[in-house]
Design an enzyme around this catalytic site. Structure first.
Site, mmCIF file in Angstrom:
data_model
loop_
_atom_site.group_PDB
_atom_site.id
_atom_site.type_symbol
_atom_site.label_atom_id
_atom_site.label_comp_id
_atom_site.label_asym_id
_atom_site.label_seq_id
_atom_site.Cartn_x
_atom_site.Cartn_y
_atom_site.Cartn_z
ATOM 1 N N SER A 122 0.841 -1.198 0.000
ATOM 2 C CA SER A 122 0.000 0.000 0.000
ATOM 3 C C SER A 122 0.872 1.241 0.000
ATOM 4 O O SER A 122 2.012 1.212 0.503
ATOM 5 C CB SER A 122 -0.897 0.011 1.250
ATOM 6 O OG SER A 122 -1.460 1.290 1.477
ATOM 7 N N TYR B 87 -0.688 -0.605 10.445
ATOM 8 C CA TYR B 87 -0.859 -1.071 9.065
ATOM 9 C C TYR B 87 0.310 -0.618 8.196
ATOM 10 O O TYR B 87 0.894 -1.403 7.446
ATOM 11 C CB TYR B 87 -2.178 -0.536 8.513
ATOM 12 C CG TYR B 87 -2.436 -0.854 7.067
ATOM 13 C CD1 TYR B 87 -2.802 -2.139 6.671
ATOM 14 C CD2 TYR B 87 -2.343 0.138 6.089
ATOM 15 C CE1 TYR B 87 -3.046 -2.431 5.344
ATOM 16 C CE2 TYR B 87 -2.592 -0.149 4.761
ATOM 17 C CZ TYR B 87 -2.951 -1.430 4.390
ATOM 18 O OH TYR B 87 -3.187 -1.712 3.069
#
Length: 260
Positions: A153, A166
């Protein structure tokens, strides 16, 4: 059926379509692989949606097996790879896609989340990918061929306020891929990450979507088929000289912009 993946066997984790009829990125990759002639071993935690996705892919002519379960379970991962190898003979291609927010784990600023929450993000987004790599790589090394793409990501590069766990897990995935690519390249195994930005997401607030659209130079979310085609390219022999790379597929989010 013939194509650039003819005779190849692919394992795709996180391969079930999303709810409410949405395709999902893992399934989009599986569609591209099926259209190219690959046989498929599909994994997801949601067994019912996984079977629905498999049925759709069989209609495209693909040989598909399903392996429902959690890749956070080391024992399951080993059994999944054994079963897929038994059914198909080998695994040539891997899209290591599972990730996101772990069920029950809190998003938030670092000072507000517990260590158990942080560990849960690491387990799902980093350790589970390690487990799948460790299970698949020995066969690829023995056959001296493999193509692997792990999903990351843009948060791994830019950070994410309220999502440090994350972002840290995804950044760790980059370091993992950079390192393992050096270890396995001599055996004909290519390993890359794809850095995803602004995919379709059910439940995303309008304000969040507008923010992501402003970050993207294209001003819109990506379409699942766009992500699927990019990842399929990296899994193909057309990308045979790309390894150890973090390839952005993010509408330009990672390209610096002058302050306006």
């Amino acid at each position: 059926m013939s194509g650039r993946f003819e005779g190849r066997v692919a394992l795709v984790t996180g391969a079930a379509g999303q709810s409410e009829g949405r395709q999902g990125m893992g399934k989009a990759v599986a569609v591209e692989l099926a259209l190219g002639g690959a046989a498929l071993a599909l994994n997801d935690l949601d067994a019912e949606r996984l079977e629905e996705s498999a049925d759709d892919l069989r209609k495209l002519g693909a040989h598909v097996t399903t392996h429902p379960g959690s890749v956070s379970d080391d024992g399951f991962v080993e059994e999944m790879v054994r079963a897929a190898t038994s059914a198909h003979g080998r695994i040539d291609l891997l899209h290591n896609h599972v990730g996101g927010g772990p069920p029950g784990a809190r998003w938030g600023d670092l000072v507000d989340v517990g260590l158990d929450d942080f560990r849960a993000f690491l387990e799902l987004n980093l350790v589970s990918q390690v487990a799948v790599l460790k299970a698949v790589l020995p066969g690829m090394i023995e056959r001296r061929y493999g193509r692997i793409v792990c999903t990351s990501s843009f948060s791994a590069v830019l950070g994410q306020e309220g999502g440090s766990a994350y972002a840290a897990a995804k950044a760790g995935l980059h370091g993992l891929v950079y390192s393992v690519a050096k270890e396995v390249g001599r055996y004909g195994v290519n390993l890359n990450t794809v850095v995803i930005g602004n995919p379709p997401a059910p439940g995303r607030t309008e304000a969040r979507q507008e923010f992501l659209n402003r970050l993207s130079h294209l001003g819109r979310p990506g379409r699942f088929e766009e992500f699927g085609r990019a990842i399929a390219f990296l899994l193909s022999d057309d990308a045979g000289y790309i390894s150890g790379a973090a390839v952005p597929v993010d509408g330009g989010i990672l390209v610096p912009r002058l302050l306006e």
